[in-house]
Design a protein around this motif. Structure first.
Motif, PDB file in Angstrom:
ATOM      1  N   UNK A  90      23.205  -1.878 -15.807  1.00 56.16           N
ATOM      2  CA  UNK A  90      23.629  -2.342 -14.488  1.00 56.16           C
ATOM      3  C   UNK A  90      25.000  -1.779 -14.141  1.00 56.16           C
ATOM      4  N   UNK A  91      25.898  -1.733 -15.120  1.00 53.54           N
ATOM      5  CA  UNK A  91      27.223  -1.155 -14.874  1.00 53.54           C
ATOM      6  C   UNK A  91      27.139   0.341 -14.627  1.00 53.54           C
ATOM      7  N   UNK A  92      26.165   1.006 -15.253  1.00 50.52           N
ATOM      8  CA  UNK A  92      25.961   2.440 -14.959  1.00 50.52           C
ATOM      9  C   UNK A  92      25.496   2.636 -13.527  1.00 50.52           C
ATOM     10  N   UNK A  93      24.693   1.713 -13.043  1.00 51.53           N
ATOM     11  CA  UNK A  93      24.189   1.820 -11.667  1.00 51.53           C
ATOM     12  C   UNK A  93      25.258   1.449 -10.641  1.00 51.53           C
ATOM     13  N   UNK A  94      26.256   0.682 -11.032  1.00 50.46           N
ATOM     14  CA  UNK A  94      27.326   0.242 -10.132  1.00 50.46           C
ATOM     15  C   UNK A  94      28.690   0.579 -10.737  1.00 50.46           C
ATOM     16  N   UNK A  95      29.074   1.859 -10.749  1.00 51.67           N
ATOM     17  CA  UNK A  95      30.321   2.232 -11.428  1.00 51.67           C
ATOM     18  C   UNK A  95      31.575   1.687 -10.752  1.00 51.67           C
ATOM     19  N   UNK A  96      31.559   1.489  -9.435  1.00 47.97           N
ATOM     20  CA  UNK A  96      32.759   0.983  -8.764  1.00 47.97           C
ATOM     21  C   UNK A  96      33.038  -0.469  -9.147  1.00 47.97           C
ATOM     22  N   UNK A  97      31.987  -1.244  -9.286  1.00 51.85           N
ATOM     23  CA  UNK A  97      32.175  -2.625  -9.723  1.00 51.85           C
ATOM     24  C   UNK A  97      32.693  -2.644 -11.157  1.00 51.85           C
ATOM     25  N   UNK A  98      32.154  -1.760 -11.986  1.00 52.56           N
ATOM     26  CA  UNK A  98      32.621  -1.672 -13.370  1.00 52.56           C
ATOM     27  C   UNK A  98      34.093  -1.257 -13.412  1.00 52.56           C
ATOM     28  N   UNK A  99      34.489  -0.309 -12.556  1.00 49.14           N
ATOM     29  CA  UNK A  99      35.886   0.142 -12.527  1.00 49.14           C
ATOM     30  C   UNK A  99      36.818  -0.997 -12.122  1.00 49.14           C
ATOM     31  N   UNK A 100      36.457  -1.728 -11.080  1.00 47.96           N
ATOM     32  CA  UNK A 100      37.302  -2.832 -10.612  1.00 47.96           C
ATOM     33  C   UNK A 100      37.388  -3.910 -11.690  1.00 47.96           C
ATOM     34  N   UNK A 101      36.292  -4.208 -12.335  1.00 46.81           N
ATOM     35  CA  UNK A 101      36.288  -5.213 -13.403  1.00 46.81           C
ATOM     36  C   UNK A 101      37.170  -4.778 -14.571  1.00 46.81           C
ATOM     37  N   UNK A 102      37.077  -3.521 -14.965  1.00 48.10           N
ATOM     38  CA  UNK A 102      37.924  -3.003 -16.040  1.00 48.10           C
ATOM     39  C   UNK A 102      39.389  -3.089 -15.640  1.00 48.10           C
ATOM     40  N   UNK A 103      39.708  -2.702 -14.401  1.00 53.13           N
ATOM     41  CA  UNK A 103      41.105  -2.732 -13.945  1.00 53.13           C
ATOM     42  C   UNK A 103      41.652  -4.155 -13.924  1.00 53.13           C
ATOM     43  N   UNK A 104      40.869  -5.091 -13.443  1.00 52.29           N
ATOM     44  CA  UNK A 104      41.324  -6.486 -13.379  1.00 52.29           C
ATOM     45  C   UNK A 104      41.538  -7.050 -14.788  1.00 52.29           C
ATOM     46  N   UNK A 105      40.611  -6.821 -15.687  1.00 53.24           N
ATOM     47  CA  UNK A 105      40.754  -7.326 -17.055  1.00 53.24           C
ATOM     48  C   UNK A 105      41.934  -6.667 -17.771  1.00 53.24           C
ATOM     49  N   UNK A 106      42.098  -5.365 -17.569  1.00 50.35           N
ATOM     50  CA  UNK A 106      43.205  -4.649 -18.191  1.00 50.35           C
ATOM     51  C   UNK A 106      44.549  -5.115 -17.642  1.00 50.35           C
ATOM     52  N   UNK A 107      44.602  -5.392 -16.339  1.00 51.29           N
ATOM     53  CA  UNK A 107      45.823  -5.893 -15.726  1.00 51.29           C
ATOM     54  C   UNK A 107      46.173  -7.274 -16.260  1.00 51.29           C
ATOM     55  N   UNK A 108      45.183  -8.129 -16.441  1.00 48.90           N
ATOM     56  CA  UNK A 108      45.429  -9.455 -17.000  1.00 48.90           C
ATOM     57  C   UNK A 108      45.994  -9.344 -18.412  1.00 48.90           C
ATOM     58  N   UNK A 109      45.384  -8.495 -19.235  1.00 50.11           N
ATOM     59  CA  UNK A 109      45.868  -8.325 -20.602  1.00 50.11           C
ATOM     60  C   UNK A 109      47.294  -7.780 -20.593  1.00 50.11           C
ATOM     61  N   UNK A 110      47.587  -6.813 -19.735  1.00 55.64           N
ATOM     62  CA  UNK A 110      48.942  -6.269 -19.653  1.00 55.64           C
ATOM     63  C   UNK A 110      49.939  -7.358 -19.265  1.00 55.64           C
ATOM     64  N   UNK A 111      49.616  -8.134 -18.242  1.00 57.39           N
ATOM     65  CA  UNK A 111      50.556  -9.136 -17.751  1.00 57.39           C
ATOM     66  C   UNK A 111      50.795 -10.260 -18.759  1.00 57.39           C
ATOM     67  N   UNK A 112      49.808 -10.608 -19.538  1.00 56.63           N
ATOM     68  CA  UNK A 112      49.965 -11.714 -20.474  1.00 56.63           C
ATOM     69  C   UNK A 112      50.505 -11.289 -21.835  1.00 56.63           C
ATOM     70  N   UNK A 113      50.324 -10.026 -22.218  1.00 58.04           N
ATOM     71  CA  UNK A 113      50.723  -9.602 -23.557  1.00 58.04           C
ATOM     72  C   UNK A 113      51.962  -8.706 -23.530  1.00 58.04           C
ATOM     73  N   UNK A 114      51.963  -7.702 -22.679  1.00 59.73           N
ATOM     74  CA  UNK A 114      52.990  -6.665 -22.767  1.00 59.73           C
ATOM     75  C   UNK A 114      54.129  -6.814 -21.774  1.00 59.73           C
ATOM     76  N   UNK A 115      54.010  -7.654 -20.796  1.00 57.24           N
ATOM     77  CA  UNK A 115      55.041  -7.770 -19.776  1.00 57.24           C
ATOM     78  C   UNK A 115      56.114  -8.746 -20.249  1.00 57.24           C
ATOM     79  N   UNK A 116      57.294  -8.197 -20.534  1.00 49.29           N
ATOM     80  CA  UNK A 116      58.370  -9.034 -21.061  1.00 49.29           C
ATOM     81  C   UNK A 116      59.241  -9.602 -19.946  1.00 49.29           C
ATOM     82  N   UNK A 117      59.451  -8.836 -18.898  1.00 45.54           N
ATOM     83  CA  UNK A 117      60.311  -9.284 -17.807  1.00 45.54           C
ATOM     84  C   UNK A 117      59.879  -8.590 -16.521  1.00 45.54           C
ATOM     85  N   UNK A 118      60.436  -9.039 -15.422  1.00 44.67           N
ATOM     86  CA  UNK A 118      60.137  -8.456 -14.116  1.00 44.67           C
ATOM     87  C   UNK A 118      60.807  -7.088 -14.014  1.00 44.67           C
ATOM     88  N   UNK A 119      60.047  -6.075 -13.592  1.00 37.84           N
ATOM     89  CA  UNK A 119      60.560  -4.720 -13.448  1.00 37.84           C
ATOM     90  C   UNK A 119      60.869  -4.427 -11.985  1.00 37.84           C
TER      91      UNK A 119
END
Length: 97
Positions: free
Chosen positions: A4-33
């Motif tokens: 299903x993700x192969x058939x809908x690559x844009x949805x997969x891209x947005x989902x990957x970006x949102x999940x990756x952004x959440x992980x970045x903000x909760x783990x690697x973001x130490x202060x406001x840039x």
């Protein structure tokens, strides 16, 4: 699900970006840039998401792995929340340390 993700690559891209952004903000973001540095970070996250999308389309479970990571992070946050509520209700004994 991978098909299903192969058939809908844009949805997969947005989902990957949102999940990756959440992980970045909760783990690697130490202060406001500053705004420009923040924009560069999110641009690099978008490029990294594109790379991860290619891996997802090749058959690797990238979205599933990121979902598990986010789920574990949310579980840990819930555990800290419950622990804080329990400790808030307990009277402290100054004699014990």
């Amino acid at each position: 699900m991978l098909e299903w993700f192969r058939a809908h690559p844009w949805i997969a891209y947005v989902l990957i970006f949102v999940l990756l952004t959440y992980v970045y903000n909760k783990v690697f973001r130490a202060r406001k840039l500053p705004l420009l540095k923040e924009a560069v970070i999110y641009l690099l996250l978008a490029l990294g998401s594109l790379m991860l999308l290619f891996f997802q389309l090749a058959g690797l479970p990238i979205i599933l792995s990121l979902s598990v990571a986010v789920g574990l992070m949310l579980t840990l946050r819930l555990r800290y929340f419950v622990q804080e509520r329990i400790n808030k209700g307990k009277p402290t004994d100054p004699g014990k340390e």
